[in-house]
Structures are given as C-alpha cells and as structure tokens.
Design an enzyme around this catalytic site. Sequence first.
Site, PDB file in Angstrom:
ATOM      1  N   THR A 135       9.557  -7.402  -1.921  1.00 33.53           N
ATOM      2  CA  THR A 135       9.548  -6.134  -2.658  1.00 33.53           C
ATOM      3  C   THR A 135       9.913  -6.335  -4.122  1.00 33.53           C
ATOM      4  OG1 THR A 135      10.734  -4.028  -2.835  1.00 33.53           O
ATOM      5  CG2 THR A 135      11.929  -5.818  -1.822  1.00 33.53           C
ATOM      6  N   ASP A 136       9.493  -5.383  -4.950  1.00 37.19           N
ATOM      7  CA  ASP A 136       9.885  -5.418  -6.369  1.00 37.19           C
ATOM      8  C   ASP A 136      11.369  -5.063  -6.553  1.00 37.19           C
ATOM      9  OD1 ASP A 136       9.747  -2.690  -5.808  1.00 37.19           O
ATOM     10  OD2 ASP A 136       8.334  -2.205  -7.410  1.00 37.19           O
ATOM     11  N   GLU A 137      11.993  -4.508  -5.496  1.00 40.84           N
ATOM     12  CA  GLU A 137      13.396  -4.082  -5.650  1.00 40.84           C
ATOM     13  C   GLU A 137      14.345  -5.259  -5.865  1.00 40.84           C
ATOM     14  OE1 GLU A 137      14.902  -1.024  -3.140  1.00 40.84           O
ATOM     15  OE2 GLU A 137      12.981   0.011  -3.044  1.00 40.84           O
ATOM     16  N   TYR A 160      19.735  -3.252   0.831  1.00 40.71           N
ATOM     17  CA  TYR A 160      18.361  -3.616   1.225  1.00 40.71           C
ATOM     18  C   TYR A 160      17.792  -4.646   0.246  1.00 40.71           C
ATOM     19  CZ  TYR A 160      13.243  -3.272   1.092  1.00 40.71           C
ATOM     20  OH  TYR A 160      11.902  -3.570   1.034  1.00 40.71           O
ATOM     21  N   LYS A 164      16.671  -8.597   0.871  1.00 39.17           N
ATOM     22  CA  LYS A 164      15.320  -9.123   0.608  1.00 39.17           C
ATOM     23  C   LYS A 164      15.392 -10.262  -0.421  1.00 39.17           C
ATOM     24  CE  LYS A 164      11.830  -7.807   1.951  1.00 39.17           C
ATOM     25  NZ  LYS A 164      11.021  -8.147   3.169  1.00 39.17           N
ATOM     26  N   ASN A 190       4.578   1.464  -1.487  1.00 44.11           N
ATOM     27  CA  ASN A 190       3.318   1.720  -0.790  1.00 44.11           C
ATOM     28  C   ASN A 190       3.281   3.152  -0.262  1.00 44.11           C
ATOM     29  OD1 ASN A 190       2.102  -1.267   0.845  1.00 44.11           O
ATOM     30  ND2 ASN A 190       3.276  -1.138  -1.035  1.00 44.11           N
ATOM     31  N   ASN A 259       9.591  11.006  -9.820  1.00 46.66           N
ATOM     32  CA  ASN A 259       9.628  11.631  -8.487  1.00 46.66           C
ATOM     33  C   ASN A 259       9.288  13.119  -8.538  1.00 46.66           C
ATOM     34  OD1 ASN A 259      10.365   9.220  -7.305  1.00 46.66           O
ATOM     35  ND2 ASN A 259      12.552   9.696  -7.245  1.00 46.66           N
TER      36      ASN A 259
HETATM   37  P1  NAD Z   1       8.660  -0.593   8.308  1.00 48.59           P
HETATM   38  O1  NAD Z   1      10.109  -0.245   8.342  1.00 48.59           O
HETATM   39  O2  NAD Z   1       7.648   0.498   8.422  1.00 48.59           O
HETATM   40  O3  NAD Z   1       8.323  -1.645   9.476  1.00 48.59           O
HETATM   41  C1  NAD Z   1       9.143  -2.720   9.768  1.00 48.59           C
HETATM   42  C2  NAD Z   1       8.711  -3.295  11.107  1.00 48.59           C
HETATM   43  O4  NAD Z   1       9.526  -4.441  11.378  1.00 48.59           O
HETATM   44  C3  NAD Z   1       8.890  -2.343  12.290  1.00 48.59           C
HETATM   45  O5  NAD Z   1       7.753  -2.359  13.110  1.00 48.59           O
HETATM   46  C4  NAD Z   1      10.105  -2.896  13.019  1.00 48.59           C
HETATM   47  O6  NAD Z   1      10.089  -2.620  14.413  1.00 48.59           O
HETATM   48  C5  NAD Z   1       9.958  -4.375  12.729  1.00 48.59           C
HETATM   49  N1  NAD Z   1      11.230  -5.099  12.858  1.00 48.59           N
HETATM   50  C6  NAD Z   1      12.450  -4.750  12.364  1.00 48.59           C
HETATM   51  N2  NAD Z   1      13.377  -5.646  12.732  1.00 48.59           N
HETATM   52  C7  NAD Z   1      12.720  -6.607  13.462  1.00 48.59           C
HETATM   53  C8  NAD Z   1      13.139  -7.793  14.126  1.00 48.59           C
HETATM   54  N3  NAD Z   1      14.422  -8.187  14.122  1.00 48.59           N
HETATM   55  N4  NAD Z   1      12.219  -8.519  14.782  1.00 48.59           N
HETATM   56  C9  NAD Z   1      10.913  -8.129  14.821  1.00 48.59           C
HETATM   57  N5  NAD Z   1      10.476  -7.014  14.216  1.00 48.59           N
HETATM   58  C10 NAD Z   1      11.364  -6.254  13.554  1.00 48.59           C
HETATM   59  O7  NAD Z   1       8.469  -1.429   6.985  1.00 48.59           O
HETATM   60  P2  NAD Z   1       7.293  -1.385   5.904  1.00 48.59           P
HETATM   61  O8  NAD Z   1       7.535  -0.277   4.968  1.00 48.59           O
HETATM   62  O9  NAD Z   1       6.000  -1.499   6.601  1.00 48.59           O
HETATM   63  O10 NAD Z   1       7.607  -2.751   5.116  1.00 48.59           O
HETATM   64  C11 NAD Z   1       7.123  -3.990   5.621  1.00 48.59           C
HETATM   65  C12 NAD Z   1       7.556  -5.106   4.702  1.00 48.59           C
HETATM   66  O11 NAD Z   1       7.056  -4.898   3.392  1.00 48.59           O
HETATM   67  C13 NAD Z   1       9.085  -5.232   4.557  1.00 48.59           C
HETATM   68  O12 NAD Z   1       9.403  -6.597   4.510  1.00 48.59           O
HETATM   69  C14 NAD Z   1       9.382  -4.558   3.224  1.00 48.59           C
HETATM   70  O13 NAD Z   1      10.521  -5.118   2.637  1.00 48.59           O
HETATM   71  C15 NAD Z   1       8.122  -4.890   2.449  1.00 48.59           C
HETATM   72  N6  NAD Z   1       7.742  -3.912   1.413  1.00 48.59           N
HETATM   73  C16 NAD Z   1       7.612  -2.590   1.727  1.00 48.59           C
HETATM   74  C17 NAD Z   1       7.180  -1.682   0.741  1.00 48.59           C
HETATM   75  C18 NAD Z   1       7.002  -0.221   1.037  1.00 48.59           C
HETATM   76  O14 NAD Z   1       6.776   0.551   0.099  1.00 48.59           O
HETATM   77  N7  NAD Z   1       7.060   0.232   2.282  1.00 48.59           N
HETATM   78  C19 NAD Z   1       6.910  -2.151  -0.544  1.00 48.59           C
HETATM   79  C20 NAD Z   1       7.078  -3.525  -0.821  1.00 48.59           C
HETATM   80  C21 NAD Z   1       7.474  -4.402   0.178  1.00 48.59           C
HETATM   81  O1  DAU Z   2       9.589  -0.588  -4.369  1.00 48.24           O
HETATM   82  C1  DAU Z   2       9.292  -1.020  -3.076  1.00 48.24           C
HETATM   83  C2  DAU Z   2      10.193  -0.327  -2.085  1.00 48.24           C
HETATM   84  O2  DAU Z   2       9.749   1.023  -2.001  1.00 48.24           O
HETATM   85  C3  DAU Z   2      10.181  -0.985  -0.709  1.00 48.24           C
HETATM   86  O3  DAU Z   2      10.711  -2.264  -0.807  1.00 48.24           O
HETATM   87  C4  DAU Z   2      11.001  -0.161   0.291  1.00 48.24           C
HETATM   88  O4  DAU Z   2      10.892  -0.724   1.576  1.00 48.24           O
HETATM   89  C5  DAU Z   2      10.451   1.249   0.314  1.00 48.24           C
HETATM   90  O5  DAU Z   2      11.231   2.054   1.175  1.00 48.24           O
HETATM   91  C6  DAU Z   2      10.440   1.853  -1.096  1.00 48.24           C
HETATM   92  O6  DAU Z   2      11.790   2.075  -1.568  1.00 48.24           O
HETATM   93  P1  DAU Z   2      12.214   3.422  -2.341  1.00 48.24           P
HETATM   94  O7  DAU Z   2      13.662   3.588  -2.192  1.00 48.24           O
HETATM   95  O8  DAU Z   2      11.629   3.446  -3.703  1.00 48.24           O
HETATM   96  O9  DAU Z   2      11.382   4.488  -1.439  1.00 48.24           O
HETATM   97  P2  DAU Z   2      11.757   5.937  -0.867  1.00 48.24           P
HETATM   98  O10 DAU Z   2      10.492   6.513  -0.329  1.00 48.24           O
HETATM   99  O11 DAU Z   2      12.951   5.906   0.013  1.00 48.24           O
HETATM  100  O12 DAU Z   2      12.145   6.739  -2.182  1.00 48.24           O
HETATM  101  C7  DAU Z   2      11.226   6.889  -3.267  1.00 48.24           C
HETATM  102  C8  DAU Z   2      11.953   7.654  -4.370  1.00 48.24           C
HETATM  103  O13 DAU Z   2      12.162   9.005  -3.930  1.00 48.24           O
HETATM  104  C9  DAU Z   2      13.331   7.105  -4.711  1.00 48.24           C
HETATM  105  O14 DAU Z   2      13.547   7.237  -6.109  1.00 48.24           O
HETATM  106  C10 DAU Z   2      14.283   8.015  -3.938  1.00 48.24           C
HETATM  107  C11 DAU Z   2      13.550   9.344  -3.916  1.00 48.24           C
HETATM  108  N1  DAU Z   2      13.783  10.191  -2.736  1.00 48.24           N
HETATM  109  C12 DAU Z   2      13.559   9.645  -1.508  1.00 48.24           C
HETATM  110  C13 DAU Z   2      13.772  10.378  -0.358  1.00 48.24           C
HETATM  111  C14 DAU Z   2      13.530   9.769   1.005  1.00 48.24           C
HETATM  112  C15 DAU Z   2      14.175  11.516  -2.861  1.00 48.24           C
HETATM  113  O15 DAU Z   2      14.355  12.023  -4.000  1.00 48.24           O
HETATM  114  N2  DAU Z   2      14.382  12.247  -1.738  1.00 48.24           N
HETATM  115  C16 DAU Z   2      14.201  11.720  -0.480  1.00 48.24           C
HETATM  116  O16 DAU Z   2      14.412  12.453   0.527  1.00 48.24           O
END
Ligand code: NAD
Ligand code: DAU
Length: 365
Positions: A135-137, A160, A164, A190, A259
């Site tokens: 992630t970019d975080e 988190y 990562k 995403n 946001n």
């Molecule tokens: P998600 O939370 O939707 O899915 C995570 C999956 O991992 C789930 O199916 C969960 O059951 C599985 N999991 C958790 N612990 C596990 C374990 N111990 N063994 C096997 N499986 C396990 O996550 P996501 O949003 O799809 O993100 C996927 C990846 O991409 C993560 O590594 C996250 O850091 C990265 N990422 C996410 C975003 C985003 O915006 N969602 C952006 C950048 C990077």
């Molecule tokens: O940047 C990549 C990351 O993006 C991934 O690595 C993480 O897995 C993914 O969860 C996401 O993290 P964020 O914290 O940016 O996503 P989230 O959807 O939780 O929040 C997006 C923004 O919205 C953040 O600034 C917090 C705000 N927010 C979020 C929630 C859930 C609110 O204001 N209210 C809310 O209820």
Amino acid sequence: MTTVKRSILITGGAGFIGSHLVRHFVTRYPNYQIINLDNLTYAGNLENLKDIEAADNYTFVKGSITDLTLLRTLFKNFDVDGVLHTAAESHVDRSIENPMVFVQTNVQGTAALLQVARECWTKPGRNYRFHHISTDEVFGALGEEGYFTEQSPYNPQSPYAASKASADHLVRAFHNTYKLPVVLSNCSNNYGPYQFPEKLIPLFIKNILEERVLPVYGTGCNVRDWLHVQDHVEALDLIFHEGKTGDAYLIGGHNEWKNIDLIHLLCQQTDKRLNRAAGHSQKLIHFVQDRAGHDHRYAIDASYIKRELGWTPRFTFEQGLAQTIDWYLNNSDWIAGVSSGAYRNYYLSKAHTARQNVKSYESAA
Ligand code: NAD
Ligand code: DAU
C-alpha cells in the site's frame, strides 16, 4: 486438457482485491493452476468467486498464511512457482482498535510465506516469483503538494501501515539476503464491486441506500487517490509477469478527491439512481470525531510503471464510480448477506467441495 504452465498461490483471494485478482488469473490464464489460500476472516467472502469456483484450474484452500506446515504442504504438492500475496488485515480503523492481529497476519504471515518460498524454490531453471502486494500508506502522509514515488522514504503512521511497511522490509530482506526473486507494488485506494462495507465508498453507498448517517471523520478535508480495482489487477498482472526482480512499482489513479467532495458526489449520484430529490442524502452527512493519527493526503506518481511496463488506468473515475454504484444498488442481496453475516454460511454450504480440495492436496503429500 491444457498443460499446466504455472502453479500460482494467491493469498487472500476471498477478499476484495484478491477476488478480482483470482477471477482475472483463472479466466485469463487457463494454463495456470490457481490456488487461493484464505482463512476467511470477516473480510473473506467466497460468494465473491461464485462465478469461477467450478473452474478446472481453480482450487480453494481454507487456511492461514501463518501456518508454516500448511504452506510447506501446498508449495510441495502444487509445485507452487509463483505467489501473489494479498492476504492481510486491511482496515486502518480496525488496526487502531486491535493492532496485534495486524502484526500476526501482515508481518508474521508474510515472513512465513517468504520462508517457505525460500525453502522450496531450489530447482534451477525455474521461473519463480514472489509478488508482494502493498500500500501507499507505508510512506505516511503528504501535505497539500507532492507525490509518493518509488524513492519516497518509509514513514508509516497507523498500526496497519506499520505492519505493511514491516512486511515490505522483510520482502526486500529476503531478496537481498537469500536472492529470493521478489517484486513489490504499492497501490493507492481501490474501489469497485465486492468491497467490504467498512471502507468509505461501499459503506457510504450502503448508508445512503438505507438512509443511515454518513459519518465523515474530522473536517472531511483528507485526500485520497482512487483507482478502480480492475485497473489495479491489470497492473498486478503486468508487474507479476514483466516487473524487474527486486523492484517496487507504485500504482495510482492520478485521481485525488477530498473526502467531503467525494461524499457529496456519492450522495448526488446515488440519489439520482434512486429517483430521490436532489440534496436528499446530503442531510445524512455528520461530521464525527477524527480517526486517530488520520493521514492527511495520499497521492501517487505512477510514471515508473507507465514508462517501464506501459500500464495506464482504463477506467475514468466517472465510469468507474457509475459502475460501482450500479453494482451495489443491483446487488442488494450481497450487501444484505455481508451485513447480516449470512455470507459466512456460503463456505459452510460449500464445505464438501472445499474438503475435497483439502483432501486432494493432503493425499498427494
Ligand atoms: P480485504 O480485507 O478485503 O481482504 C483480505 C483477505 O485476506 C480476506 O479474504 C481475508 O480473509 C484474508 N486473510 C486475512 N488474514 C489471513 C490469513 N492469516 N491467512 C489467509 N488469509 C487471510 O483486503 P483488500 O482491501 O482486498 O486488500 C488486499 C491487499 O491489498 C492487502 O494486502 C492490502 O494491504 C493491499 N491494498 C489494499 C488497498 C485497498 O484500497 N483496499 C490499496 C492498496 C493495497
Ligand atoms: O491507500 C491505500 C489504503 O486505502 C489501503 O492500504 C487500505 O487497505 C484501505 O483500507 C484504504 O485505507 P483508507 O484508510 O484510506 O480507506 P478508508 O476507506 O477506511 O477511508 C478513506 C478515507 O475516508 C479516510 O480519509 C478516512 C475517511 N472515512 C472513512 C470511513 C470508513 C470517513 O471519513 N468516514 C468513514 O466512515
């Protein structure tokens, strides 16, 4: 029968990004055997993969990436030669509530996968590859100006992000020390179908639909760079196949939204589809206590992956958001199942098939 050209372990394939990635690999690469290892936490939903679950080149295994014995069995029995590692605890708010599970899954789980790949990938001439999806975080927060690049220093702020970042460091350490053929990618936020409604976009669409409060953290001025999940998956495919070993690639949409502006857009677009009066859902917006340590802004400079691998997003935000809102509105059963917890029964109803898969890899031991 097609010849198996590769045997690829995708971790976390029942999650949001993982399920799109599994579908993409199973359908685009019929010659690849795809093994989806997921322990089905609250975020894992096998219903996300209903359409491809019967494919010949797909196997689901329920288990944890922290289980070294299971990993060794899988690597050996499936002769795994590629890993796409998405499994993680992924929600920042949950990491603030309970950081320990983030350390276990994201740090120890990644270390276990690296260790088993290192032990098993010993045959000369093989095309091994370990792709760590991050992630970019990990880079922390930006001010009003500038972008993250591959050279940005690590500066994670939430548990988190720190977990990562630790995983990224371990991946690089295994490359540096043991020459494990790794590649990394760090992506921005995403959005798209099948995202668990705890993250901003699906949560707010759901709440607008159900006329519930829209909780905006702080002033709503934090900025995120949104990318459609399918564009992320296309980038992962390119990086996995063509990325330079040892390199990291930043992936982002050049699509920054404050946001509060995004939330207004979600209200407008969803109200329009529900034939509600203009401004109807704006009334649901409530400013609530800010997230602890809330990162101000993320934004990616994706010029390296564009230049080196020719990747560019296909979705405009207008198209992607319209498709996403339509998907959630047309899949209210999916939302209801996820909200009630009924989605967990899907695995139980499929346990017979899952057990067969487990049996097939055990008996090959
Ligand atoms: P998600 O939370 O939707 O899915 C995570 C999956 O991992 C789930 O199916 C969960 O059951 C599985 N999991 C958790 N612990 C596990 C374990 N111990 N063994 C096997 N499986 C396990 O996550 P996501 O949003 O799809 O993100 C996927 C990846 O991409 C993560 O590594 C996250 O850091 C990265 N990422 C996410 C975003 C985003 O915006 N969602 C952006 C950048 C990077
Ligand atoms: O940047 C990549 C990351 O993006 C991934 O690595 C993480 O897995 C993914 O969860 C996401 O993290 P964020 O914290 O940016 O996503 P989230 O959807 O939780 O929040 C997006 C923004 O919205 C953040 O600034 C917090 C705000 N927010 C979020 C929630 C859930 C609110 O204001 N209210 C809310 O209820």
